[in-house]
Enzyme design. Structure first.
Site, mmCIF file in Angstrom:
data_model
loop_
_atom_site.group_PDB
_atom_site.id
_atom_site.type_symbol
_atom_site.label_atom_id
_atom_site.label_comp_id
_atom_site.label_asym_id
_atom_site.label_seq_id
_atom_site.Cartn_x
_atom_site.Cartn_y
_atom_site.Cartn_z
ATOM 1 N N CYS A 16 5.348 -6.092 1.635
ATOM 2 C CA CYS A 16 5.681 -4.658 1.588
ATOM 3 C C CYS A 16 4.982 -3.899 2.728
ATOM 4 C CB CYS A 16 5.348 -4.095 0.209
ATOM 5 S SG CYS A 16 6.163 -2.514 -0.081
ATOM 6 N N TYR A 17 4.038 -3.016 2.424
ATOM 7 C CA TYR A 17 3.332 -2.316 3.498
ATOM 8 C C TYR A 17 2.713 -3.323 4.472
ATOM 9 C CZ TYR A 17 -0.190 0.605 5.833
ATOM 10 O OH TYR A 17 -0.957 1.247 6.762
ATOM 11 N N ASP A 21 -16.794 -12.772 -22.029
ATOM 12 C CA ASP A 21 -17.432 -13.107 -20.758
ATOM 13 C C ASP A 21 -18.840 -13.671 -20.954
ATOM 14 O OD1 ASP A 21 -15.118 -11.971 -19.886
ATOM 15 O OD2 ASP A 21 -16.030 -10.114 -19.175
ATOM 16 N N SER A 22 -19.664 -12.984 -21.734
ATOM 17 C CA SER A 22 -21.033 -13.499 -21.879
ATOM 18 C C SER A 22 -21.032 -14.798 -22.674
ATOM 19 C CB SER A 22 -21.962 -12.449 -22.498
ATOM 20 O OG SER A 22 -21.571 -12.109 -23.802
ATOM 21 N N LYS A 72 -10.041 -12.674 -15.849
ATOM 22 C CA LYS A 72 -10.190 -12.836 -17.305
ATOM 23 C C LYS A 72 -9.445 -14.057 -17.857
ATOM 24 C CE LYS A 72 -11.882 -10.402 -20.836
ATOM 25 N NZ LYS A 72 -13.193 -9.727 -20.733
ATOM 26 N N HIS A 96 8.331 -7.695 -3.377
ATOM 27 C CA HIS A 96 7.076 -8.135 -4.000
ATOM 28 C C HIS A 96 7.261 -9.473 -4.714
ATOM 29 C CE1 HIS A 96 4.603 -4.538 -3.370
ATOM 30 N NE2 HIS A 96 5.772 -3.910 -3.368
ATOM 31 N N GLU A 128 5.055 -11.333 -5.922
ATOM 32 C CA GLU A 128 4.047 -11.523 -6.976
ATOM 33 C C GLU A 128 4.490 -10.972 -8.324
ATOM 34 O OE1 GLU A 128 4.044 -9.411 -4.551
ATOM 35 O OE2 GLU A 128 3.002 -7.534 -4.992
ATOM 36 N N GLY A 177 -19.012 -11.039 -26.718
ATOM 37 C CA GLY A 177 -17.723 -10.847 -26.034
ATOM 38 C C GLY A 177 -17.355 -12.122 -25.271
ATOM 39 N N GLY A 228 0.850 -1.187 0.000
ATOM 40 C CA GLY A 228 0.000 0.000 0.000
ATOM 41 C C GLY A 228 0.875 1.223 0.000
#
Ligand code: XMP
Length: 513
Positions: free
Chosen positions: A81-82, A229-230, A369, A171, A173, A227, A54
């Site tokens: 980190c934070y 997602d749908s 996604k 970090h 990640e 699209g 953060g």
């Protein structure tokens, strides 16, 4: 019960990346804002908790903090980190602000690890980590050992294995941290004891079962846009309830060339469902007649879309369930600042008051996604749909600059189809995040054969980006651009000039309108 890890968000820029990495390790996780009460976290019965980074300083009273009781749950915690500084501060360690900047670190930093620590066991005892901090931990709390250091940072990592509390100043990640993912994996498997039950196959079978349980003998209606997602939501629900799913596809005639037919064929041939296509280009063009202002066009297209969609629903399907392709990032609360609000997203459609559904089903509501794409591939959706580029809701309406007419939409569709074809042929399509043609509404003079022409100009837009917040114009080789230009001018009637857009974002946007 699905084993779950909670990512407690303190406003760090990498919060979603942490969650993705955890899922990539095969463990389901959810992001919660730092304002979530401890009770809510306890209810999830988490296998582990990760504090994100953060932008704040822990000794600033207005910074996000969390009740120290969280360390008494008996659940392993990893602070990043934070998050690491917060853990140190809350448990009686010393955090110092690097006022003279001598110990602040940004970017790739050589780091030494103690391989006795569960996080670093079996990994090299030194390597590059990604740092981004000004404050640092000068003394870890009682019970903690320092498990990594850098030249400038006396506590690059700390651990209290007895209480299963771990912290890293860097970090893990971020890809720049060598073996970062292995460190996260070690936390999940060695410290938290996760079994790793988050897999695409099990997601599909669990979700299909859940949909069947919820829906019972009733039916589901879904608005299909074509699209990713749908489309994936439609394929998943179709697997669960077959013909009791009806997909309503409003084709406003502003999609790319042949795209409406492709969507129809996919869902009528490959999947078991009722598919209703509403062709309404004429109605849309009538509403757009004479309109040139981009915002006005967007509003008209949006309003007309929902008017057509809900009218169809009113006519034929007023009950059962309503489904939509909302995905996880559309609905998570962010921990940024104190304005932790759920973002309203275009996927989250409001149902009109006069239509009563038994409930709303969002089968992809827990996925990112790339996970949605993996599910789509497993369900057998064609590659073109699963890896479809982003496409604006108002479609070609915002790529035909100025008035939208049938003729101008046709010109743009033809030009765009040639661009797509050439990019596929030369293997360049996958190298770009998004590419398309634009009709700027400019006419220029040219000569073709021996005759003067006065025709439309086509612009090509192509960008590379990670997140679409910023983007670079794509450096497509000249010979490919040359072929695209030749073909557009030769094959598309009423076009005599092609230009290439070399504007990055910012200052430009990806779309022209
Ligand atoms: P901009 O033009 O804002 O575009 O740089 C960033 C990304 O968003 C897409 N985009 C839209 N998507 N409805 C959408 O669903 C819209 O109105 C819209 N406008 C832009 C754009 O294609 C790019 O990927």
């Amino acid at each position: 019960m699905q084993e779950t890890v909670i990512v407690l968000d303190f406003g760090g820029q990498y919060n979603q990346l942490i969650a993705r990495r955890v899922r990539e390790c095969g463990v389901y996780c959810e992001i919660m804002p730092y304002t979530a009460p401890l009770e809510k976290i306890r209810e999830k019965n988490p296998k582990g908790i990760i504090f994100t980074g953060g932008p704040n300083s822990v000794y600033d009273e207005s910074s996000p903090h969390y009740t120290p009781e969280i360390f008494e749950l008996g659940v392993p915690v990893l602070g990043i980190c934070y998050g690491c500084q917060l853990m140190a501060y809350a448990l009686g360690g010393k955090v110092i602000s690097a006022t003279d900047n001598s110990v602040s670190e940004y970017g790739k930093t050589e780091t030494k690890y103690s391989t006795d620590c569960a996080l670093f066991e079996g990994l090299p005892d030194s390597g590059v980590s990604w740092m981004s901090h000004r404050d640092y931990i000068s003394e870890p709390p009682a019970g903690f050992a320092v498990t990594a250091v850098t030249d400038n940072c006396p506590t690059a990592a700390m651990a209290d294995p007895e209480r299963r509390l771990y912290g890293v100043q860097f970090h893990p990640e971020v890809n720049h941290t060598e073996h970062g993912k292995d460190m996260l994996s070690a936390f999940l498997y060695k410290v938290c004891g996760c079994a790793g039950d988050w897999k695409t196959e099990s997601f599909i079978s669990d979700t299909v079962e859940k949909i069947r349980d919820t829906v019972g003998e009733k039916s589901v209606v879904l608005g299909l846009s074509g699209g990713v997602d749908s489309s994936v939501a439609a394929a998943l629900i179709s697997r669960a309830i077959g013909k009791r799913l009806t997909c309503v596809f409003v084709d406003q005639g502003l999609m790319r060339k042949d795209e409406g037919d492709f969507v129809e064929q996919t869902f009528t041939k490959l999947f078991d469902m009722n598919f209703v296509r509403i062709n309404c280009q004429d109605e849309f063009l009538a509403k757009l007649k004479g309109v040139t202002d981009p915002e006005e066009k967007r509003n008209i297209i949006g309003e007309e879309f929902y008017a057509v969609f809900w009218n169809k629903i009113r006519e034929s399907y007023g009950d059962g369930y309503f489904a939509q392709g909302t995905i996880y990032p559309d609905r998570i609360e962010s921990g940024k600042g104190d304005a932790a609000k759920i973002k309203t997203h275009h996927n989250q459609v409001g149902v009109p008051k006069d239509i009563k559904f038994d409930g709303i089903i969002e089968p992809l509501g827990d996925l990112f996604k790339d996970e949605v794409r993996a599910v789509g591939e497993k369900l057998g959706l064609p590659r073109e749909l699963v890896w479809r580029q982003p496409f604006p809701g108002p479609g070609l309406g915002v790529r035909v600059i100025g008035e939208v007419t049938a003729e101008r939409v046709r010109i743009l569709q033809e030009a765009d189809a040639i661009l797509r074809d050439e990019m596929e042929r030369c293997g360049y399509a996958d190298k770009m995040s998004q590419f398309f043609a634009v009709l700027p509404g400019v006419k220029t003079v040219g000569v073709m054969g021996d005759a003067r022409t006065y025709s439309e100009l086509v612009a090509i837009r192509a960008v590379t980006t990670d997140d679409f917040m910023t983007a670079d114009w794509a450096k497509i080789p000249y010979d490919i651009l040359g072929r695209v230009s030749n073909r557009i001018i030769n094959e598309v009637e009423n076009v005599n000039r092609v230009v290439y857009d070399i504007t990055s974002k910012p200052p430009g946007t990806v779309e022209w309108e």
